[in-house]
Design a protein around this motif. Structure first.
Motif, short mmCIF file in Angstrom:
data_model
loop_
_atom_site.label_atom_id
_atom_site.label_comp_id
_atom_site.label_asym_id
_atom_site.label_seq_id
_atom_site.Cartn_x
_atom_site.Cartn_y
_atom_site.Cartn_z
N TYR A 1 -5.72 11.28 -6.61
CA TYR A 1 -4.96 10.35 -6.83
C TYR A 1 -5.30 9.10 -5.69
O TYR A 1 -5.47 7.90 -6.40
N ILE A 2 -5.69 9.25 -4.62
CA ILE A 2 -6.39 8.36 -3.87
C ILE A 2 -7.56 7.69 -4.29
O ILE A 2 -7.86 6.58 -4.37
N THR A 3 -8.40 8.59 -4.74
CA THR A 3 -9.81 8.29 -5.58
C THR A 3 -9.60 7.35 -6.53
O THR A 3 -10.13 6.20 -6.88
N SER B 1 -2.78 9.93 3.55
CA SER B 1 -2.10 10.45 2.56
C SER B 1 -2.81 11.87 2.38
O SER B 1 -2.21 12.99 2.06
N ALA C 1 -3.25 14.80 -3.76
CA ALA C 1 -3.59 13.44 -2.91
C ALA C 1 -5.17 12.93 -3.01
O ALA C 1 -5.27 11.74 -3.29
N THR C 2 -5.97 13.88 -2.84
CA THR C 2 -7.54 13.36 -2.79
C THR C 2 -8.01 12.73 -4.28
O THR C 2 -8.41 11.67 -4.55
N LEU D 1 -6.88 5.44 -7.14
CA LEU D 1 -6.32 4.08 -6.50
C LEU D 1 -7.46 3.16 -5.92
O LEU D 1 -7.29 1.88 -6.29
N LEU D 2 -8.68 4.04 -5.36
CA LEU D 2 -9.36 2.94 -4.74
C LEU D 2 -10.21 2.28 -5.99
O LEU D 2 -11.23 1.35 -5.66
N ALA E 1 0.84 -1.31 0.17
CA ALA E 1 0.05 -0.03 -0.05
C ALA E 1 0.83 1.24 0.12
O ALA E 1 0.40 2.26 -0.60
N ARG F 1 1.04 4.44 -2.70
CA ARG F 1 0.95 5.81 -2.02
C ARG F 1 2.32 6.83 -2.48
O ARG F 1 2.33 7.63 -2.19
N LEU G 1 -5.62 -0.17 1.66
CA LEU G 1 -5.67 0.71 0.84
C LEU G 1 -6.52 2.16 1.24
O LEU G 1 -6.21 3.29 1.17
N GLY H 1 -4.70 5.71 2.14
CA GLY H 1 -4.88 6.75 1.26
C GLY H 1 -5.42 7.87 2.07
O GLY H 1 -5.05 8.99 1.66
#
Length: 422
Positions: free
Chosen positions: A299-301, A333, A296-297, A303-304, A248, A252, A326, A330
């Motif tokens: 990017y993490i969205t 981050s 970050a928001t 990834l999910l 994970a 990130r 994750l 996330g």
């Protein structure tokens, strides 16, 4: 004062380098994960964690003091200070390598072989990263990008050769990565015309003792507590739990390194520009936090939303573990991204003492949540605990940074040059 175009150019090269750095580390972990069993990958993850700790210690002991105290030096004087700071880094790395040799011989298993490989490579890897900090400090981030490019080419060239020869022993794969870092450090020394001077180790720590004390304390109590917690995961959980967190963390990686890019760029810029007023300081802090937080928001969205087949393609059997942590990792981050501005402002103003005190708060909160979380729920419990600790301390970063930006702590700055009053 530097022109807007010059600032934009330095920031761009900084981001290019950090993107290259993140991509190389991400691909390294993915390649190793595909070539190894989950248990061997867990052992490699422990070695990568030790590398992360070594680099963070070097930043606190030499890289960040160099940026805070010597970003405005003449080129000749700057090379001398880089040589001294790298001498200090080398001394720390050799001490760490001695401990790794002992631990590796005692363990003797796959993890032991990884530790022995890291003992050989740790000095080169730590010094290579310190040269990156030096290039950021003197506004030559394009050279940082160059040495990271050299490292990536050598790293994957050696890995490819080993895989073609059907070599999958975890210790040898770890060694090939470390050798690439060491050769990259040699290239950096040639570019900067500055070689590590171990004789300057004592004088460096004597002169920078106050600053290093708080920066190291900040690491030990903050980042160090997080790394210690991750090292406790295979103790209270399993090696697979450690592998899940590392997988994970790999996903990130671009965000972690983007945060480091922001710090590496902002700290020397703030340090060089002590004439900034309160409004300019706080505006820069808010803009930096907003930019990193929004990125970050998004990017993490993304990834999910990764489908299982893609995750399994990149991580093999380790994907299920990565997927289980994750979401909390996330969110961690994202919270850290929105807190990046205050940290950069405080360090750039030479207020390491303030960041240290915030981490005094964070360390017991983190470990107090992480240990029972790991015992009860394994890797997912550890991940949610790390997120909770980050949320708890977030207000302290902003409260302290706003006061600093307004000149409340101008008499407490610990760097070359006084912090200007608001």
């Amino acid at each position: 004062m530097a022109s807007g175009r010059a600032l934009a150019t330095r920031a761009s090269w900084n981001l290019i380098d950090q993107a290259l750095y993140a991509l190389a580390n991400m691909l390294l972990v993915m390649v190793v994960a595909r070539e190894m069993s989950p248990d061997d990958f867990g052992s490699f993850s422990i070695g990568f964690l030790i590398y992360s700790i070594g680099v963070a210690v070097a930043k606190a002991a030499s890289g960040q003091p160099l940026q805070i105290s010597h970003s405005a030096e003449t080129p000749e004087r700057f090379r001398v200070e880089v040589s001294r700071s790298n001498g200090a880094t080398l001394a720390l790395a050799l001490a760490g390598s001695a401990g790794l040799v002992l631990a590796g011989l005692i363990l003797g298993d796959a993890t032991g072989r990884v530790l022995l490989a890291m003992a050989i490579c740790l000095p080169g890897l730590m010094i290579q990263d310190n040269y990156r900090m030096a290039f950021f400090a003197n506004g030559q981030a394009h050279f940082a990008a160059l040495i990271d490019f050299v490292k990536a080419v050598l790293q994957f060239g050696l890995l490819w050769a080993l895989i073609v020869m059907d070599v999958s022993e975890v210790g040898i794969l770890t060694l090939s990565w470390g050798v690439a870092g060491t050769l990259s450090a040699v290239v950096a020394a040639v570019l900067l015309s500055s070689w590590p001077d171990p004789r300057a180790c004592v004088s460096w720590f004597r002169e920078k003792g106050s600053l290093v004390k708080y920066l190291m304390g900040m690491y030990v109590l903050g980042l160090g507590a997080a790394q210690l917690g991750q090292m406790l995961i295979p103790v209270f959980g399993t090696a697979r739990d450690a592998g899940s967190i590392r997988a994970a963390d790999t996903l990130r990686g671009p965000l972690n390194v983007l945060g480091q890019a922001a710090l590496a760029f902002a700290v020397p810029e703030i340090s060089r520009r002590s004439e900034l007023g309160a409004r300019a300081r706080l505006k820069g802090m808010y803009l930096l936090s907003a930019a990193i937080g929004v990125i970050a928001t998004v990017y993490i969205t993304v990834l999910l939303l990764i489908p299982d087949w893609m995750g399994q393609f990149f991580f093999g059997e380790s994907w299920a573990g990565a997927q289980s942590v994750l979401l909390p990792m996330g969110l961690l981050s994202i919270v850290a991204g929105f807190c990046s501005g205050p940290g950069a402002l405080l360090l750039g103003m030479g207020l390491a003492k303030k960041t240290f005190r915030i981490n005094v708060l964070k360390a017991p909160v983190l470990l107090g949540m992480l240990v029972p979380g790991t015992l009860l729920w394994g890797a997912p419990g550890a991940a949610w605990a790390m997120l909770a600790a980050e949320i708890v301390v977030a207000p302290a970063w902003y409260i302290t940074a706003i006061r600093a930006g307004k000149g409340r702590y101008s008499g407490e700055a610990d760097r070359v040059g006084a912090t200007a009053e608001a």
